[in-house]
Design a protein around this motif. Sequence first.
Motif, PDB file in Angstrom:
ATOM      1  N   ARG A  50     -23.589  22.864   4.504  1.00 44.09           N
ATOM      2  CA  ARG A  50     -23.584  23.110   3.064  1.00 44.09           C
ATOM      3  C   ARG A  50     -24.358  24.381   2.752  1.00 44.09           C
ATOM      4  N   THR A  68     -15.450  16.518   5.109  1.00 42.81           N
ATOM      5  CA  THR A  68     -15.082  17.937   5.054  1.00 42.81           C
ATOM      6  C   THR A  68     -13.681  18.222   5.604  1.00 42.81           C
ATOM      7  N   THR A  86     -20.792  14.136   5.037  1.00 42.42           N
ATOM      8  CA  THR A  86     -20.160  15.442   4.841  1.00 42.42           C
ATOM      9  C   THR A  86     -19.290  15.798   6.040  1.00 42.42           C
ATOM     10  N   LEU A 133     -19.002  23.980   0.911  1.00 40.93           N
ATOM     11  CA  LEU A 133     -18.954  23.289   2.198  1.00 40.93           C
ATOM     12  C   LEU A 133     -18.252  24.184   3.209  1.00 40.93           C
TER      13      LEU A 133
END
Lengths: 281, 173
Positions: free
Chosen positions: A168, A45, A41, A134
């Motif tokens: 998250r 992101t 992530t 996110l």
Amino acid sequence: MPARALVQRFAFALLIAAAIALMIISQSEPGALERLRSGVTDVVTPIVAFFSRPSATVADVVERVESLASIKAENASLRESNDRLMRWQSLALRLQRENDELRQALKVVPDPRATYVTARIAGEAGGPFVRTALLGAGERDGIKKGQAVLGGHGLIGRIVDVGSGSARVLLITDLNSRVPVFIEPHRERAVLAGDNSDTPRLEFLAAEARIAPGDRIVTSGEGGLFPPGLPVGVVGEIGEGQAAVRPYAAWDSLEFVSVLDYELPAPLPATRRAGRFGALP
Amino acid sequence: MRPTPLFQRLDLQARGLLPALTTFFLVILGLIPWHLPGLAVITPAFTLIAIFFWSIYQPHRLPYWVTFLIGVLQDLLLGMPIGQGALGLLLIQGLVVSQRRFFIAKPFLVVWWGFAMVAPLGGVIAWAIASITRDAFIPVLPVAVQTVVTVLFYPLFGGIFGWLQQKVLQPPS
């Protein structure tokens, strides 16, 4: 050629087995793959955030054109609401002073002060199965697992996963989201349960609960997951044993959110409850 | 036969990444906040479109392991149980690859019709896997809505992929 087809079929079966194995691991041992998730992530992101800029700009331009058209009417209504709010403000200040004096007289232990981190929504996961967002901020910005996230006027969810530069949020509309709440003005208890639609429900309402459409809903702080008193939304349609909720947070126009840093009075003991996001903080 | 020069081979290999790259891009696209009311509920299953298209036209350039990795990546990013999306995409790809001969060189409308047959199946598979992992029935209506929206989006991406395929992969394999 048949040999190649055989190899392919074997690879296919192997990958299916691997996917099933991963599912079992992530269900039974949620912590095991957590670092992988936050690591990936973290990397992706910024890419999502990069592509999100144009979409935010388009939304901005549309909004600006729309607001130009109605600027006069809006100005008048803003003046009016400004007058009204000024009256409310003087009332609030008076009540605050009175409240402080009474608290002092009663020697109430003050609630811990909360501070905010403001973060940009970099991405959103929709669809029938999840409702998460996110954030383009993470551990290095002071975000921790379990913190409450507020957007505009109300609660939007809590942090379930933190990387060094991303985090998250499990939105209150997600199927897995459960938030203990009070319904004012009678402080009726209920659980706010997401169902992947834009309007979560109130569950576990007492049979004789005194609630009406338009009643304000705030977090109760029970279970220690959220600080008490965060605004959530208002009661919508009421049905048998449950009710719909209209959240305060405006999902469609949300670009920034506040992540609340709050010292919880009594943290829950670490559990190993299986779930998408592992043990509760 | 002369050996192909190095740069030409590299060029060909880079072009061969097109199916994987476009599928990855659709994963990202699915995560972009559109700031449009009600859209979150119906976010289309974009990756299904890419898997379907490339499984028909360039199956050897989207091997199963790439689909697996993209599925896992999507699960990680969406916050779903890891492996759930990967399993769904792999099953659909297996099905489409086995039926691809039927679709090759067929007019666009026939392929779209094929996708309209496969997408509900993808929805049902995803719904079943999600319901099993959650140990509860997930509402069916959003899955149905998402499927319809995904089918409606197919012409757009099918068109773009078809155009890219002609431009980028023209020196055919």
